[in-house]
Design a protein around this motif. Structure first.
Motif, PDB file in Angstrom:
ATOM      1  N   LYS A 191      12.067   2.940   6.046  1.00  0.00           N
ATOM      2  CA  LYS A 191      12.203   1.663   5.018  1.00  0.00           C
ATOM      3  C   LYS A 191      11.094   0.641   5.010  1.00  0.00           C
ATOM      4  CE  LYS A 191      17.139   2.289   4.510  1.00  0.00           C
ATOM      5  NZ  LYS A 191      18.506   1.838   4.908  1.00  0.00           N
ATOM      6  N   LYS A 192      10.141   0.736   6.104  1.00  0.00           N
ATOM      7  CA  LYS A 192       8.966  -0.198   6.436  1.00  0.00           C
ATOM      8  C   LYS A 192       7.888   0.156   5.550  1.00  0.00           C
ATOM      9  CE  LYS A 192       8.716   0.369  10.627  1.00  0.00           C
ATOM     10  NZ  LYS A 192       8.098   0.243  12.193  1.00  0.00           N
ATOM     11  N   PHE A 193       7.896   1.267   5.027  1.00  0.00           N
ATOM     12  CA  PHE A 193       6.898   1.579   4.161  1.00  0.00           C
ATOM     13  C   PHE A 193       7.100   1.877   2.538  1.00  0.00           C
ATOM     14  CE2 PHE A 193       6.602   3.186   8.436  1.00  0.00           C
ATOM     15  CZ  PHE A 193       5.478   2.740   9.039  1.00  0.00           C
ATOM     16  N   HIS A 194       6.064   1.831   1.899  1.00  0.00           N
ATOM     17  CA  HIS A 194       6.100   2.439   0.482  1.00  0.00           C
ATOM     18  C   HIS A 194       5.671   3.633   0.287  1.00  0.00           C
ATOM     19  CE1 HIS A 194       6.322   2.656  -3.762  1.00  0.00           C
ATOM     20  NE2 HIS A 194       4.947   2.684  -3.750  1.00  0.00           N
ATOM     21  N   ILE A 195       6.556   4.734   0.232  1.00  0.00           N
ATOM     22  CA  ILE A 195       6.003   6.074   0.318  1.00  0.00           C
ATOM     23  C   ILE A 195       5.811   6.621  -0.878  1.00  0.00           C
ATOM     24  CG2 ILE A 195       6.727   8.456   1.475  1.00  0.00           C
ATOM     25  CD1 ILE A 195       8.542   6.660   3.685  1.00  0.00           C
ATOM     26  N   LEU A 207       7.143  12.151  12.996  1.00  0.00           N
ATOM     27  CA  LEU A 207       6.708  11.667  11.567  1.00  0.00           C
ATOM     28  C   LEU A 207       5.269  11.028  11.546  1.00  0.00           C
ATOM     29  CD1 LEU A 207       9.971  11.205  12.249  1.00  0.00           C
ATOM     30  CD2 LEU A 207      10.071  11.166   9.851  1.00  0.00           C
ATOM     31  N   VAL A 208       4.519  11.001  10.456  1.00  0.00           N
ATOM     32  CA  VAL A 208       3.364  10.360  10.476  1.00  0.00           C
ATOM     33  C   VAL A 208       3.288   9.875   8.754  1.00  0.00           C
ATOM     34  CG1 VAL A 208       1.845  12.252   9.900  1.00  0.00           C
ATOM     35  CG2 VAL A 208       0.930  10.241  11.148  1.00  0.00           C
ATOM     36  N   MET A 209       2.533   8.654   9.258  1.00  0.00           N
ATOM     37  CA  MET A 209       2.337   7.963   7.880  1.00  0.00           C
ATOM     38  C   MET A 209       0.706   7.881   7.678  1.00  0.00           C
ATOM     39  SD  MET A 209       4.496   6.967   5.525  1.00  0.00           S
ATOM     40  CE  MET A 209       5.929   6.560   6.610  1.00  0.00           C
ATOM     41  N   ILE A 210       0.182   8.343   6.696  1.00  0.00           N
ATOM     42  CA  ILE A 210      -1.331   8.214   6.267  1.00  0.00           C
ATOM     43  C   ILE A 210      -1.299   7.640   4.963  1.00  0.00           C
ATOM     44  CG2 ILE A 210      -1.877   9.914   7.704  1.00  0.00           C
ATOM     45  CD1 ILE A 210      -2.513  11.780   5.281  1.00  0.00           C
ATOM     46  N   MET A 218       0.912  -1.359   0.102  1.00  0.00           N
ATOM     47  CA  MET A 218       0.097   0.187   0.066  1.00  0.00           C
ATOM     48  C   MET A 218       0.952   1.298   0.090  1.00  0.00           C
ATOM     49  SD  MET A 218      -2.757   1.362   2.797  1.00  0.00           S
ATOM     50  CE  MET A 218      -1.977   0.663   4.061  1.00  0.00           C
ATOM     51  N   SER A 219       0.556   2.194  -0.882  1.00  0.00           N
ATOM     52  CA  SER A 219       1.199   3.498  -0.942  1.00  0.00           C
ATOM     53  C   SER A 219       0.639   4.341   0.190  1.00  0.00           C
ATOM     54  CB  SER A 219       0.886   3.978  -2.292  1.00  0.00           C
ATOM     55  OG  SER A 219       1.652   5.126  -2.546  1.00  0.00           O
ATOM     56  N   SER A 220       1.909   4.957   0.586  1.00  0.00           N
ATOM     57  CA  SER A 220       1.497   6.050   1.974  1.00  0.00           C
ATOM     58  C   SER A 220       2.106   7.347   1.789  1.00  0.00           C
ATOM     59  CB  SER A 220       1.791   5.569   3.387  1.00  0.00           C
ATOM     60  OG  SER A 220       3.382   5.016   3.159  1.00  0.00           O
ATOM     61  N   ILE A 221       1.408   8.330   2.271  1.00  0.00           N
ATOM     62  CA  ILE A 221       2.108   9.626   2.493  1.00  0.00           C
ATOM     63  C   ILE A 221       2.425  10.122   3.708  1.00  0.00           C
ATOM     64  CG2 ILE A 221       1.150  12.118   2.372  1.00  0.00           C
ATOM     65  CD1 ILE A 221       0.567  10.869  -0.496  1.00  0.00           C
ATOM     66  N   TYR A 259      -4.978   7.132   9.044  1.00  0.00           N
ATOM     67  CA  TYR A 259      -3.814   6.858   9.803  1.00  0.00           C
ATOM     68  C   TYR A 259      -3.344   5.584   9.656  1.00  0.00           C
ATOM     69  CZ  TYR A 259      -0.831   6.346  13.857  1.00  0.00           C
ATOM     70  OH  TYR A 259       0.072   5.978  14.905  1.00  0.00           O
ATOM     71  N   ILE A 260      -1.944   5.406   9.567  1.00  0.00           N
ATOM     72  CA  ILE A 260      -1.159   4.287   9.129  1.00  0.00           C
ATOM     73  C   ILE A 260      -0.298   3.905  10.644  1.00  0.00           C
ATOM     74  CG2 ILE A 260       0.401   2.833   8.190  1.00  0.00           C
ATOM     75  CD1 ILE A 260      -0.455   4.425   5.554  1.00  0.00           C
ATOM     76  N   ASP A 261       0.729   4.989  10.621  1.00  0.00           N
ATOM     77  CA  ASP A 261       1.623   4.822  11.978  1.00  0.00           C
ATOM     78  C   ASP A 261       2.412   6.220  12.045  1.00  0.00           C
ATOM     79  OD1 ASP A 261       2.979   3.561  13.871  1.00  0.00           O
ATOM     80  OD2 ASP A 261       4.437   2.571  12.589  1.00  0.00           O
ATOM     81  N   HIS A 262       3.132   6.341  13.252  1.00  0.00           N
ATOM     82  CA  HIS A 262       3.736   7.663  13.415  1.00  0.00           C
ATOM     83  C   HIS A 262       4.885   7.476  14.387  1.00  0.00           C
ATOM     84  CE1 HIS A 262       1.660   7.840  17.697  1.00  0.00           C
ATOM     85  NE2 HIS A 262       2.856   8.550  17.907  1.00  0.00           N
TER      86      HIS A 262
END
Length: 155
Positions: free
Chosen positions: A51-55, A15-18, A1-4, A24-27
């Motif tokens: 590196k854990k995310f596809h940004i 830092l936050v990932m959505i 899944m792509s994230s922002i 919300y995904i993680d922060h």
């Protein structure tokens, strides 16, 4: 899944990932290390987390000197923002610098006090208990609203 990714820079930032829809995904609270008596951003910890995310895109608050801020604290703040920007570049993550005025306007916060961002984030993410903490919650709220601005979901 792509994230922002949204980044509120500084040693007390977050830092936050959505998702692109604003879910919300993680922060992560900005990780720091001590260098002598000074705190510095821990770039290795940020890099490992990212590196854990596809940004698909990152949005970093564009910082500048603030009136009344001391020289040492301005340097530390600018250094932290530079570390964050360098990590984005090093990991080949596309990013945009966002002024505080831009993301606050899209969140409807122009003319509001500092805590208004945290109040708005609590309205949008009532289940996110990390927002309840005054200082760390403020940094998380700013990062969330920066990411939502980038994703175009602040309205």
């Amino acid at each position: 899944m792509s994230s922002i990714l949204g980044i509120d820079p500084g040693c007390s930032g977050a830092l936050v990932m959505i998702t692109a829809r604003g879910t919300y995904i993680d922060h992560m609270d900005m990780p720091t290390i001590k260098v002598g008596t000074k705190s510095r951003v821990n770039g290795a910890a940020i890099s490992a987390w990212l590196k854990k995310f596809h940004i698909s895109h990152a949005y970093l608050e564009q910082v500048g000197a603030m009136p009344g801020q001391g020289t040492a604290s301005m340097f530390t703040f600018g250094h932290a923002a530079g570390v964050a920007e360098g990590i984005l570049q090093g990991l080949n993550i596309p990013y945009t610098l966002v002024t505080p005025q831009a993301w606050k306007k899209s969140a409807g916060l122009i003319g509001s006090d500092k805590d208004a961002a945290r109040s708005r984030a609590i309205q949008l993410y009532p289940e996110l208990r990390a927002l309840d903490a005054k200082a760390k919650g403020q940094a998380l709220a700013d990062a969330l609203l920066i990411a939502r601005h980038g994703a175009g979901v602040n309205r």
